[in-house]
Design an enzyme around this catalytic site. Sequence first.
Site, PDB file in Angstrom:
ATOM      1  N   THR A 239      -3.376   5.376   3.443  1.00 45.82           N
ATOM      2  CA  THR A 239      -2.335   5.571   3.148  1.00 45.82           C
ATOM      3  C   THR A 239      -2.169   6.490   2.039  1.00 45.82           C
ATOM      4  O   THR A 239      -1.675   7.576   1.691  1.00 45.82           O
ATOM      5  CB  THR A 239      -1.777   4.808   2.563  1.00 45.82           C
ATOM      6  OG1 THR A 239      -1.441   4.110   3.939  1.00 45.82           O
ATOM      7  CG2 THR A 239       0.154   5.110   2.999  1.00 45.82           C
TER       8      THR A 239
ATOM      9  N   LYS B 273       1.022  -1.452  -0.408  1.00 44.00           N
ATOM     10  CA  LYS B 273      -0.074  -0.129   0.317  1.00 44.00           C
ATOM     11  C   LYS B 273       0.885   1.467  -0.302  1.00 44.00           C
ATOM     12  O   LYS B 273       0.338   2.259  -0.649  1.00 44.00           O
ATOM     13  CB  LYS B 273      -0.977   0.135   1.113  1.00 44.00           C
ATOM     14  CG  LYS B 273      -0.209   0.075   2.160  1.00 44.00           C
ATOM     15  CD  LYS B 273       0.121   1.296   3.306  1.00 44.00           C
ATOM     16  CE  LYS B 273       0.983   0.761   4.314  1.00 44.00           C
ATOM     17  NZ  LYS B 273       1.171   2.013   5.538  1.00 44.00           N
TER      18      LYS B 273
END
Length: 328
Positions: free
Chosen positions: A243, A186
């Site tokens: 994120t 991610k």
Amino acid sequence: MRIAVLGAGAWGTALAISFARRHAVALWARDPEKAMCMQTARENSRYLPGHAFPASLEPTGDFEAATAGAELLLLAAPLAGLRSALQSLRDAHISAPFLWVCKGLEKGSGLLPHQVVDEVLGRRACGVLTGPSFADEVARELPTAVTIASDDAAFALRCAESLHGPRLRIYASDDVIGAEVGGAVKNVMAIATGVCDGLGLGMNARAALLTRGLHEITRFGKALGGRADTFMGLTGMGDLFLTCTGDLSRNRRVGLLLATGKPLAQITRELGHVAEGVPAAHEVQRRAAALGVAMPITDWVCAVLDGTVTPIQGVSALMERNIGFEDK
């Protein structure tokens, strides 16, 4: 419970503050001068300013004092420092159970954190604490949910029950590979999304990147042995969304600055914190290639980081890929 947090960066400090509201916590800093400053100021002025330490949090620069009598250790070093932290535990004959919080694949070896643990210490009562969480928000007691994953499901559940609090909800999992892959890849996708947003490509493009990024993470994670359902949870989709869209994300910030034309060396120097997606991108790319797993977004990020394509050239290459079925 007595807890030793080994590493006084922003994330280690935030977790030490959170856990010290219910437990006795020692926060160890490698730099004795930094530890002394924290003792005096009762906050981590360098990495997490403005967050006062609870009375039960004791900063120290003495490794032996920090770990003496600890019932649980929290290894809060960046991934680049994980191996040396584990070696310190081995050399000091410390057998207490522990959790690590770093994310990524080790530079050079391409190993996930649990594989580094196995190499250095062998099988132990241990696991990873990971999920969608910014240090500042955890320290401020804003509602957060994360996961502890361990091969020992009972250990993961015991830790989750002991560490959870009114504003920090902790789930247990026995899929360590899935949890670690989600946390590692991610960060690469956050760089891509930062570039996309920095170029002003719009919300449609961001939605496409997030969706295809999750597909990439899942495909890679399953090839390594992770479970598909893990990538739909906190350590997969949850961490990805936070994120890639949150302004506190260091990896997203790297992408935003790459979009302005700044060189990577300058960006990492100015950032002042570790952005794990930068070293992870090439390790993910190498392991994916060895597994025969297609990772077009990761390939694009690596090319932009290397400077072999401009951000907009990379976007064009992604959009011009051969048409196929969405689930492939």
